[in-house]
Design a protein around this motif. Structure first.
Motif, PDB file in Angstrom:
ATOM      1  N   PHE A 168       0.841  -1.194   0.000  1.00 17.35           N
ATOM      2  CA  PHE A 168       0.000   0.000   0.000  1.00 17.35           C
ATOM      3  C   PHE A 168       0.877   1.245   0.000  1.00 17.35           C
ATOM      4  CE2 PHE A 168      -3.304  -2.927   0.848  1.00 17.35           C
ATOM      5  CZ  PHE A 168      -4.511  -2.289   0.625  1.00 17.35           C
ATOM      6  N   ASN A 169       0.398   2.300  -0.652  1.00 13.35           N
ATOM      7  CA  ASN A 169       1.206   3.515  -0.784  1.00 13.35           C
ATOM      8  C   ASN A 169       1.365   4.265   0.540  1.00 13.35           C
ATOM      9  OD1 ASN A 169       1.572   3.138  -3.555  1.00 13.35           O
ATOM     10  ND2 ASN A 169      -0.357   4.179  -4.055  1.00 13.35           N
ATOM     11  N   LEU A 170       0.313   4.265   1.362  1.00 14.13           N
ATOM     12  CA  LEU A 170       0.358   5.010   2.621  1.00 14.13           C
ATOM     13  C   LEU A 170      -0.017   4.086   3.791  1.00 14.13           C
ATOM     14  CD1 LEU A 170      -1.332   8.366   1.527  1.00 14.13           C
ATOM     15  CD2 LEU A 170       1.104   7.975   2.013  1.00 14.13           C
ATOM     16  N   PRO A 171       0.865   3.181   4.146  1.00  9.38           N
ATOM     17  CA  PRO A 171       0.562   2.297   5.284  1.00  9.38           C
ATOM     18  C   PRO A 171       0.613   3.076   6.597  1.00  9.38           C
ATOM     19  CG  PRO A 171       2.810   1.947   4.543  1.00  9.38           C
ATOM     20  CD  PRO A 171       2.179   2.877   3.554  1.00  9.38           C
ATOM     21  N   LEU A 172      -0.238   2.704   7.525  1.00  8.66           N
ATOM     22  CA  LEU A 172      -0.273   3.381   8.828  1.00  8.66           C
ATOM     23  C   LEU A 172       0.827   2.902   9.767  1.00  8.66           C
ATOM     24  CD1 LEU A 172      -4.140   3.334   9.444  1.00  8.66           C
ATOM     25  CD2 LEU A 172      -2.731   5.310   8.845  1.00  8.66           C
ATOM     26  N   TRP A 173       1.329   1.716   9.518  1.00  4.16           N
ATOM     27  CA  TRP A 173       2.348   1.130  10.386  1.00  4.16           C
ATOM     28  C   TRP A 173       3.590   0.799   9.554  1.00  4.16           C
ATOM     29  CZ3 TRP A 173       0.930   1.300  15.407  1.00  4.16           C
ATOM     30  CH2 TRP A 173      -0.425   1.351  15.694  1.00  4.16           C
ATOM     31  N   PRO A 174       4.770   0.885  10.157  1.00  2.00           N
ATOM     32  CA  PRO A 174       5.997   0.612   9.400  1.00  2.00           C
ATOM     33  C   PRO A 174       6.139  -0.873   9.069  1.00  2.00           C
ATOM     34  CG  PRO A 174       6.508   0.925  11.714  1.00  2.00           C
ATOM     35  CD  PRO A 174       5.048   1.260  11.558  1.00  2.00           C
ATOM     36  N   THR A 175       6.997  -1.149   8.080  1.00  2.00           N
ATOM     37  CA  THR A 175       7.232  -2.539   7.690  1.00  2.00           C
ATOM     38  C   THR A 175       7.972  -3.289   8.785  1.00  2.00           C
ATOM     39  OG1 THR A 175       7.355  -1.841   5.371  1.00  2.00           O
ATOM     40  CG2 THR A 175       8.216  -4.036   5.908  1.00  2.00           C
ATOM     41  N   GLU A 176       9.018  -2.654   9.322  1.00  2.00           N
ATOM     42  CA  GLU A 176       9.775  -3.251  10.427  1.00  2.00           C
ATOM     43  C   GLU A 176       9.074  -2.883  11.730  1.00  2.00           C
ATOM     44  OE1 GLU A 176      12.335  -5.265  10.155  1.00  2.00           O
ATOM     45  OE2 GLU A 176      12.303  -5.142   7.962  1.00  2.00           O
ATOM     46  N   PHE A 177       8.327  -3.817  12.252  1.00  2.00           N
ATOM     47  CA  PHE A 177       7.496  -3.525  13.422  1.00  2.00           C
ATOM     48  C   PHE A 177       7.473  -4.741  14.344  1.00  2.00           C
ATOM     49  CE2 PHE A 177       3.437  -2.633  15.609  1.00  2.00           C
ATOM     50  CZ  PHE A 177       3.659  -1.305  15.963  1.00  2.00           C
ATOM     51  N   ASP A 178       7.543  -4.482  15.658  1.00  2.67           N
ATOM     52  CA  ASP A 178       7.609  -5.575  16.631  1.00  2.67           C
ATOM     53  C   ASP A 178       6.473  -5.406  17.655  1.00  2.67           C
ATOM     54  OD1 ASP A 178       8.309  -7.660  18.253  1.00  2.67           O
ATOM     55  OD2 ASP A 178      10.413  -7.085  18.464  1.00  2.67           O
TER      56      ASP A 178
ATOM     57  N   VAL B 178      13.027  -5.844  24.596  1.00  2.55           N
ATOM     58  CA  VAL B 178      12.716  -5.708  23.175  1.00  2.55           C
ATOM     59  C   VAL B 178      12.494  -4.248  22.789  1.00  2.55           C
ATOM     60  CG1 VAL B 178      11.112  -6.392  21.350  1.00  2.55           C
ATOM     61  CG2 VAL B 178      11.718  -8.022  23.138  1.00  2.55           C
ATOM     62  N   ASN B 179      11.889  -3.488  23.690  1.00  2.00           N
ATOM     63  CA  ASN B 179      11.563  -2.091  23.393  1.00  2.00           C
ATOM     64  C   ASN B 179      12.795  -1.196  23.357  1.00  2.00           C
ATOM     65  OD1 ASN B 179       9.191  -0.475  22.818  1.00  2.00           O
ATOM     66  ND2 ASN B 179       9.648   0.659  24.689  1.00  2.00           N
ATOM     67  N   ALA B 180      13.946  -1.745  23.757  1.00  2.00           N
ATOM     68  CA  ALA B 180      15.172  -0.944  23.771  1.00  2.00           C
ATOM     69  C   ALA B 180      15.763  -0.765  22.375  1.00  2.00           C
ATOM     70  CB  ALA B 180      16.205  -1.605  24.690  1.00  2.00           C
ATOM     71  N   SER B 181      15.244  -1.479  21.402  1.00  2.00           N
ATOM     72  CA  SER B 181      15.773  -1.384  20.038  1.00  2.00           C
ATOM     73  C   SER B 181      15.568   0.017  19.469  1.00  2.00           C
ATOM     74  CB  SER B 181      15.084  -2.412  19.139  1.00  2.00           C
ATOM     75  OG  SER B 181      15.502  -2.249  17.797  1.00  2.00           O
ATOM     76  N   VAL B 182      16.587   0.530  18.771  1.00  2.00           N
ATOM     77  CA  VAL B 182      16.508   1.854  18.154  1.00  2.00           C
ATOM     78  C   VAL B 182      16.251   1.747  16.657  1.00  2.00           C
ATOM     79  CG1 VAL B 182      17.971   2.939  19.881  1.00  2.00           C
ATOM     80  CG2 VAL B 182      19.012   1.885  17.868  1.00  2.00           C
ATOM     81  N   THR B 183      16.180   0.529  16.143  1.00  2.00           N
ATOM     82  CA  THR B 183      15.982   0.330  14.710  1.00  2.00           C
ATOM     83  C   THR B 183      14.587  -0.192  14.366  1.00  2.00           C
ATOM     84  OG1 THR B 183      16.932  -1.897  14.862  1.00  2.00           O
ATOM     85  CG2 THR B 183      18.435  -0.086  14.334  1.00  2.00           C
ATOM     86  N   VAL B 184      13.958  -0.872  15.314  1.00  2.00           N
ATOM     87  CA  VAL B 184      12.640  -1.451  15.063  1.00  2.00           C
ATOM     88  C   VAL B 184      11.627  -0.785  15.984  1.00  2.00           C
ATOM     89  CG1 VAL B 184      11.242  -3.543  15.042  1.00  2.00           C
ATOM     90  CG2 VAL B 184      13.656  -3.644  14.388  1.00  2.00           C
ATOM     91  N   ASP B 185      10.547  -0.304  15.418  1.00  2.00           N
ATOM     92  CA  ASP B 185       9.507   0.351  16.206  1.00  2.00           C
ATOM     93  C   ASP B 185       8.599  -0.686  16.872  1.00  2.00           C
ATOM     94  OD1 ASP B 185       9.525   3.332  16.082  1.00  2.00           O
ATOM     95  OD2 ASP B 185       9.609   2.932  13.921  1.00  2.00           O
ATOM     96  N   THR B 186       8.034  -0.276  18.003  1.00  2.00           N
ATOM     97  CA  THR B 186       7.033  -1.082  18.693  1.00  2.00           C
ATOM     98  C   THR B 186       5.714  -0.309  18.672  1.00  2.00           C
ATOM     99  OG1 THR B 186       7.543  -0.126  20.848  1.00  2.00           O
ATOM    100  CG2 THR B 186       8.773  -2.094  20.193  1.00  2.00           C
TER     101      THR B 186
END
Length: 225
Positions: A71-81, A143-151
């Motif tokens: 989708f062109n405008l996804p609400l959530w990022p691809t890399e998501f945990d 897990v939430n300490a990651s700076v590259t993957v959003d939660t």
């Protein structure tokens, strides 16, 4: 009317057995500890239900609004945990179940009469609740300490300023719910630990009171002697 035939009354007939007084004092302490434990159990149960409701709602909103990456405008990022939120859901569910069982066993007389089972639940339930709360919050921060993957929390709070949204996912609301659930989960750890400590002290006093009562000599009534 003559009092000559009245039997003399001795002071010893009115003396209170010191062992009986000690036993009553032990029972009073046990009742106090049981009331404190029930109050803490109720607080833990309330906190667990609140955490479970908030985190479950957040996951439901995510599942309903998550779109494929094409989708062109996804609400959530691809890399998501979502594992931190799932950890809070599972941990709070276990806390709710454990405290609910403990509360039922402490209130239902039929279950109270089964001493071995009742005592086991009295100590095991807060131990399970404490372990679940500790593991859940530890996993969340790990897990939430990651700076590259959003939660779910980091992403919703990042876009929480978009208060003008009139459709889901309402990032501002999700951010506040996630933070409230996290704060309650942190508070739940020492709360369950205190409940576990009180339950341990209560079990120890009940064991001592039972042994003390069993070893007490049977004293016959003055009227029967």
């Amino acid at each position: 009317m003559s009092f000559a035939n009245k039997a003399p009354v001795h002071a010893s007939d009115y003396e209170v057995d010191p062992r009986d007084a000690t036993y009553r004092k032990q029972q009073s302490r046990i009742r106090l500890l049981n009331s404190v434990r029930l109050g803490l159990t109720a607080l833990s149960l309330l906190a667990g239900v609140t955490i479970l409701g908030a985190t479950s709602h957040a996951l439901i909103v995510y599942n309903n609004t998550h779109l494929p990456s094409d989708f062109n405008l996804p609400l959530w990022p691809t890399e998501f945990d979502v594992r931190p939120t799932v950890a809070l859901v599972v941990g709070s569910a276990i806390v709710v179940a454990a405290n609910l069982v403990s509360f039922v066993f402490s209130k239902v007389r039929v279950l109270q009469s089964r001493k071995i089972m009742h005592n086991s639940v009295t100590f095991t339930a807060p131990f399970v609740g404490f372990a679940a709360a500790l593991i859940g919050i530890t996993f969340f921060y790990a897990v939430n300490a990651s700076v590259t993957v959003d939660t779910l929390q980091s992403w919703s709070c990042q876009w929480g300023y978009a208060t003008s949204m009139n459709v889901q996912p309402y990032f501002g609301t999700l951010c506040r719910q996630s933070k409230a659930a996290l704060y309650l989960a942190v508070i739940l750890v020492p709360l369950e630990l205190i409940t576990l400590t009180v339950a341990g002290v209560q079990m120890s006093l009940e064991r001592k009171a039972g042994a003390f009562h069993a070893s007490a000599p049977k004293v016959s009534s003055p009227a029967l002697s």
